[in-house]
Design a protein around this motif. Structure first.
Motif, PDB file in Angstrom:
ATOM      1  N   ALA A 229       0.869  -1.124  -0.047  1.00 47.44           N
ATOM      2  CA  ALA A 229       0.030  -0.028   0.081  1.00 47.44           C
ATOM      3  C   ALA A 229       1.048   1.237   0.013  1.00 47.44           C
ATOM      4  O   ALA A 229       2.035   1.360   0.403  1.00 47.44           O
ATOM      5  CB  ALA A 229      -1.037   0.046   1.303  1.00 47.44           C
ATOM      6  N   ASN A 230       0.367   2.354  -0.556  1.00 45.26           N
ATOM      7  CA  ASN A 230       0.999   3.751  -0.391  1.00 45.26           C
ATOM      8  C   ASN A 230       0.345   4.865   0.300  1.00 45.26           C
ATOM      9  O   ASN A 230      -1.079   4.409   0.525  1.00 45.26           O
ATOM     10  CB  ASN A 230       1.483   4.150  -1.862  1.00 45.26           C
ATOM     11  CG  ASN A 230       0.379   4.468  -2.688  1.00 45.26           C
ATOM     12  OD1 ASN A 230      -0.435   5.203  -2.401  1.00 45.26           O
ATOM     13  ND2 ASN A 230       0.529   3.853  -3.847  1.00 45.26           N
ATOM     14  N   ASN A 231       0.778   5.551   0.557  1.00 43.37           N
ATOM     15  CA  ASN A 231       0.219   6.693   1.138  1.00 43.37           C
ATOM     16  C   ASN A 231       0.596   8.256   0.748  1.00 43.37           C
ATOM     17  O   ASN A 231       1.588   9.079   1.058  1.00 43.37           O
ATOM     18  CB  ASN A 231       0.757   6.887   2.775  1.00 43.37           C
ATOM     19  CG  ASN A 231       0.207   8.217   3.462  1.00 43.37           C
ATOM     20  OD1 ASN A 231      -1.150   8.412   3.514  1.00 43.37           O
ATOM     21  ND2 ASN A 231       1.214   8.675   4.039  1.00 43.37           N
ATOM     22  N   ASN A 232       0.110   8.376  -0.595  1.00 47.95           N
ATOM     23  CA  ASN A 232       0.450   9.554  -1.434  1.00 47.95           C
ATOM     24  C   ASN A 232      -0.650  10.592  -1.079  1.00 47.95           C
ATOM     25  O   ASN A 232      -0.683  11.564  -1.892  1.00 47.95           O
ATOM     26  CB  ASN A 232       0.573   9.042  -2.957  1.00 47.95           C
ATOM     27  CG  ASN A 232       1.991   8.259  -3.035  1.00 47.95           C
ATOM     28  OD1 ASN A 232       2.905   8.421  -2.517  1.00 47.95           O
ATOM     29  ND2 ASN A 232       1.658   7.145  -3.756  1.00 47.95           N
TER      30      ASN A 232
ATOM     31  N   THR B 113       5.594   6.136   3.339  1.00 49.12           N
ATOM     32  CA  THR B 113       5.021   6.344   1.816  1.00 49.12           C
ATOM     33  C   THR B 113       4.558   5.126   1.326  1.00 49.12           C
ATOM     34  O   THR B 113       3.473   4.826   0.739  1.00 49.12           O
ATOM     35  CB  THR B 113       6.074   6.788   1.002  1.00 49.12           C
ATOM     36  OG1 THR B 113       6.515   8.267   1.529  1.00 49.12           O
ATOM     37  CG2 THR B 113       5.431   7.232  -0.447  1.00 49.12           C
ATOM     38  N   LEU B 114       5.478   3.792   1.512  1.00 50.42           N
ATOM     39  CA  LEU B 114       5.183   2.677   1.083  1.00 50.42           C
ATOM     40  C   LEU B 114       4.909   1.582   2.370  1.00 50.42           C
ATOM     41  O   LEU B 114       6.083   1.535   2.970  1.00 50.42           O
ATOM     42  CB  LEU B 114       6.460   2.283  -0.080  1.00 50.42           C
ATOM     43  CG  LEU B 114       6.140   1.040  -1.124  1.00 50.42           C
ATOM     44  CD1 LEU B 114       4.987   1.492  -2.004  1.00 50.42           C
ATOM     45  CD2 LEU B 114       7.300   0.728  -1.677  1.00 50.42           C
TER      46      LEU B 114
ATOM     47  N   LYS C 283      18.243  -0.691  -2.356  1.00 53.56           N
ATOM     48  CA  LYS C 283      18.124  -0.593  -0.981  1.00 53.56           C
ATOM     49  C   LYS C 283      17.800   0.778  -0.554  1.00 53.56           C
ATOM     50  O   LYS C 283      17.016   1.161   0.425  1.00 53.56           O
ATOM     51  CB  LYS C 283      19.346  -1.129  -0.334  1.00 53.56           C
ATOM     52  CG  LYS C 283      19.463  -1.021   1.222  1.00 53.56           C
ATOM     53  CD  LYS C 283      20.798  -1.494   1.603  1.00 53.56           C
ATOM     54  CE  LYS C 283      20.831  -1.336   3.336  1.00 53.56           C
ATOM     55  NZ  LYS C 283      21.922  -1.859   3.894  1.00 53.56           N
ATOM     56  N   THR C 284      18.429   1.613  -1.054  1.00 50.29           N
ATOM     57  CA  THR C 284      18.234   3.287  -0.861  1.00 50.29           C
ATOM     58  C   THR C 284      16.667   3.557  -0.921  1.00 50.29           C
ATOM     59  O   THR C 284      16.227   4.357  -0.151  1.00 50.29           O
ATOM     60  CB  THR C 284      19.296   4.053  -1.776  1.00 50.29           C
ATOM     61  OG1 THR C 284      20.843   3.765  -1.344  1.00 50.29           O
ATOM     62  CG2 THR C 284      19.069   5.521  -1.079  1.00 50.29           C
ATOM     63  N   TYR C 285      16.426   3.261  -1.956  1.00 53.78           N
ATOM     64  CA  TYR C 285      14.883   3.411  -2.454  1.00 53.78           C
ATOM     65  C   TYR C 285      13.952   3.172  -1.308  1.00 53.78           C
ATOM     66  O   TYR C 285      12.971   3.574  -0.798  1.00 53.78           O
ATOM     67  CB  TYR C 285      14.451   2.969  -3.676  1.00 53.78           C
ATOM     68  CG  TYR C 285      12.889   3.360  -4.091  1.00 53.78           C
ATOM     69  CD1 TYR C 285      12.672   4.470  -4.517  1.00 53.78           C
ATOM     70  CD2 TYR C 285      12.246   2.144  -4.046  1.00 53.78           C
ATOM     71  CE1 TYR C 285      11.131   4.669  -4.848  1.00 53.78           C
ATOM     72  CE2 TYR C 285      10.698   2.322  -4.121  1.00 53.78           C
ATOM     73  CZ  TYR C 285      10.154   3.418  -4.671  1.00 53.78           C
ATOM     74  OH  TYR C 285       8.842   3.763  -4.951  1.00 53.78           O
ATOM     75  N   LEU C 286      14.049   1.757  -1.172  1.00 53.62           N
ATOM     76  CA  LEU C 286      13.412   0.961   0.031  1.00 53.62           C
ATOM     77  C   LEU C 286      13.486   1.591   1.483  1.00 53.62           C
ATOM     78  O   LEU C 286      12.416   1.820   2.116  1.00 53.62           O
ATOM     79  CB  LEU C 286      13.648  -0.280   0.006  1.00 53.62           C
ATOM     80  CG  LEU C 286      13.132  -1.225  -1.178  1.00 53.62           C
ATOM     81  CD1 LEU C 286      13.414  -2.817  -1.078  1.00 53.62           C
ATOM     82  CD2 LEU C 286      11.608  -1.173  -1.335  1.00 53.62           C
ATOM     83  N   LEU C 287      14.395   2.039   1.719  1.00 56.01           N
ATOM     84  CA  LEU C 287      14.772   2.666   3.190  1.00 56.01           C
ATOM     85  C   LEU C 287      13.957   4.029   3.203  1.00 56.01           C
ATOM     86  O   LEU C 287      13.248   4.525   4.186  1.00 56.01           O
ATOM     87  CB  LEU C 287      16.258   2.964   3.193  1.00 56.01           C
ATOM     88  CG  LEU C 287      17.211   1.906   3.815  1.00 56.01           C
ATOM     89  CD1 LEU C 287      18.541   2.236   3.669  1.00 56.01           C
ATOM     90  CD2 LEU C 287      16.640   1.297   5.073  1.00 56.01           C
ATOM     91  N   GLN C 288      14.086   4.877   1.729  1.00 53.16           N
ATOM     92  CA  GLN C 288      13.562   6.000   1.973  1.00 53.16           C
ATOM     93  C   GLN C 288      11.759   5.951   1.917  1.00 53.16           C
ATOM     94  O   GLN C 288      11.302   6.709   2.576  1.00 53.16           O
ATOM     95  CB  GLN C 288      13.982   6.959   0.713  1.00 53.16           C
ATOM     96  CG  GLN C 288      15.526   7.330   0.685  1.00 53.16           C
ATOM     97  CD  GLN C 288      15.713   8.144   1.949  1.00 53.16           C
ATOM     98  OE1 GLN C 288      15.011   9.186   2.161  1.00 53.16           O
ATOM     99  NE2 GLN C 288      16.869   7.699   2.408  1.00 53.16           N
TER     100      GLN C 288
ATOM    101  N   MET D 210       9.897   2.750   2.887  1.00 53.38           N
ATOM    102  CA  MET D 210       9.327   2.230   3.551  1.00 53.38           C
ATOM    103  C   MET D 210       9.661   2.453   5.137  1.00 53.38           C
ATOM    104  O   MET D 210       9.279   1.879   6.144  1.00 53.38           O
ATOM    105  CB  MET D 210       9.481   0.662   3.381  1.00 53.38           C
ATOM    106  CG  MET D 210       9.270   0.269   1.864  1.00 53.38           C
ATOM    107  SD  MET D 210       9.446  -1.492   1.390  1.00 53.38           S
ATOM    108  CE  MET D 210       7.809  -1.958   2.500  1.00 53.38           C
ATOM    109  N   PHE D 211      10.364   3.429   5.334  1.00 51.78           N
ATOM    110  CA  PHE D 211      10.702   3.668   7.000  1.00 51.78           C
ATOM    111  C   PHE D 211      10.645   5.208   6.820  1.00 51.78           C
ATOM    112  O   PHE D 211      10.677   6.155   5.958  1.00 51.78           O
ATOM    113  CB  PHE D 211      12.155   3.475   6.892  1.00 51.78           C
ATOM    114  CG  PHE D 211      12.532   2.018   7.105  1.00 51.78           C
ATOM    115  CD1 PHE D 211      12.672   1.373   8.276  1.00 51.78           C
ATOM    116  CD2 PHE D 211      12.812   1.327   5.846  1.00 51.78           C
ATOM    117  CE1 PHE D 211      13.002  -0.025   8.355  1.00 51.78           C
ATOM    118  CE2 PHE D 211      13.237  -0.032   6.033  1.00 51.78           C
ATOM    119  CZ  PHE D 211      13.038  -0.976   7.135  1.00 51.78           C
ATOM    120  N   ILE D 212      10.521   5.855   8.167  1.00 51.98           N
ATOM    121  CA  ILE D 212      10.179   7.217   8.254  1.00 51.98           C
ATOM    122  C   ILE D 212      11.247   7.718   9.012  1.00 51.98           C
ATOM    123  O   ILE D 212      12.106   7.344   9.937  1.00 51.98           O
ATOM    124  CB  ILE D 212       8.950   7.402   9.300  1.00 51.98           C
ATOM    125  CG1 ILE D 212       7.803   6.805   8.575  1.00 51.98           C
ATOM    126  CG2 ILE D 212       8.724   8.817   9.668  1.00 51.98           C
ATOM    127  CD1 ILE D 212       6.669   6.915   9.698  1.00 51.98           C
TER     128      ILE D 212
END
Length: 398
Positions: A2-5, A14-15, A389-394, A396-398
């Motif tokens: 899911a996303n929160n856009n 966001t993801l 990895k950088t994309y997912l960190l940005q 999927m984490f706050i």
């Protein structure tokens, strides 16, 4: 996922995995972790070392082994502390400041390592830290000066999911990516070892003695043409690790004044450059071949030469070997600078080379170039994994 856009301001990533909901809670690392660092037994007391306790230093937090071991007496008579496999270890001093790992061995730590213990998921905490580490270092280690500390780390604010299951699922995902990155690093490392082994075998002194002996002067011409009118502005440097590249790539800025490079040598694609500056990677200085598509200029401190009657790619690989080291060792000296080889041009060009026949030269250069290309492809794949990895960190984490 899911996303929160939407424009609703919620404390959520966001993801997100679709089965999880609710906002994340904000806290300081000091609220969920305990901290301690270690110390170093006195190096003047030999009885404190060569024991059975692994002594973990900041550059070894990712490793399964250590270079040093301390004794029980060294442990008792110092401020070092024991850590366990699975503890979170953070480097807080020097060049590795901010690096974090889940410890792989039981051992003692020095003062440059901070141990974090928590009931939260350690891989999750590690991932959150990795997302924010660059910003943290910019805040607390301005200009590369200073160190992190337990007091600083305790005050770092993070966000964590309310439910442990979400932490676990995120941690599992990041663990899979880290494992894939580790595997990719191993692939590249093994291919580099293969290349080095082949070069060592092909160009070994024992093997080359059976080949034709020539002098470097037989197949080369010293480049003496200079940039007298300052027309060429492509300033190059010869690096042991990067080859002949733009000076800006190596130094992150221009060193030479482009308006005053009249004394610089002009080199073309296929020309060779010897940099007498010594380094760990090139103990007698690197000799590299210029691959650029446009002419460049290079410092007169370097020896530049073009070649004839030899396969240039083969000669490049020859100079990647150690076959010529002994000659430089015997005929060069450090001069007034310990970090630079001092060798006269006529002596340099009198260097003996033991070369293969033209057919073998072609085969050797072709096969080694194939391995090099494969390594480049694998390195690109590694870069893509880091980007993922950088994309997912940005996201999927706050």
């Amino acid at each position: 996922m899911a996303n929160n856009n939407k424009n609703i301001v919620l404390n959520v990533p966001t993801l997100r995995f679709p089965e999880f909901g609710g906002e994340w809670k904000k806290c300081n690392l000091g609220d969920i972790c305990s901290f301690f660092s270690g110390g170093t037994p006195s190096s003047s007391n030999k009885e404190y070392y060569d024991g059975v306790i692994p002594f973990i230093r900041s550059g070894e937090i990712h490793s399964k082994k250590t270079e040093l071991f301390i004794s029980e007496e060294g442990y008792r008579n110092s401020t070092t502390k024991m850590v366990q496999t699975g503890d979170l270890l953070m480097a807080i001093y020097g060049a590795t400041s901010g690096d974090i790992a889940i410890g792989k061995i039981d051992g003692a730590i020095n003062q440059a390592i901070l141990c974090l213990r928590t009931v939260e998921n350690k891989m999750f905490i590690k991932s959150v830290w990795q997302k924010h580490v660059n910003k943290i270092l910019l805040t607390y280690l301005q200009g590369g000066q200073g160190n992190l500390s337990a007091e600083i780390v305790k005050k770092i604010s993070i966000n964590i999911p309310e439910y442990s299951k979400e932490q676990e699922k995120l941690a599992s995902l990041m663990s899979l990516i880290d494992e894939r990155i580790s595997t990719q690093n191993k692939i590249i490392e093994d291919m580099r070892k293969l290349k080095s082994a082949i070069i060592k075998r092909i160009f070994s002194v024992e093997y080359l003695c059976q080949r034709r002996k020539i002098l470097l002067s037989d197949i080369s011409l010293k480049i003496t043409k200079k940039n007298t009118d300052n027309k060429i502005t492509n300033v190059l440097s010869n690096s042991a690790n990067q080859g002949i590249v733009s000076q800006e790539i190596i130094f992150d800025r221009e060193i030479a004044n482009k308006e005053n490079t009249s004394g610089y040598y002009i080199i073309k694609c296929g020309d060779f450059v010897y940099n007498p500056r010594k380094s760990t990677a090139a103990p007698y200085g690197p000799i590299n071949k210029y691959e650029g598509s446009i002419d460049g200029i290079i410092s007169p401190l370097y020896v530049c030469f073009s070649t004839q009657n030899i396969n240039r790619n083969y000669l490049y690989w020859y100079f990647q070997s150690k076959a010529w080291y002994k000659y430089i060792y015997k005929n060069g000296d450090t001069g007034t600078r310990h970090d630079r080889v001092s060798i006269k041009d006529d002596i340099f060009f009198a260097m003996p080379l033991y070369i293969h026949n033209p057919v073998e030269q072609q085969s050797i250069s072709k096969n080694l170039s194939k391995i090099e290309l494969k390594i480049t492809i694998e390195e690109h794949q590694l870069e893509l994994l880091f980007q993922q990895k950088t994309y997912l960190l940005q996201q999927m984490f706050i």
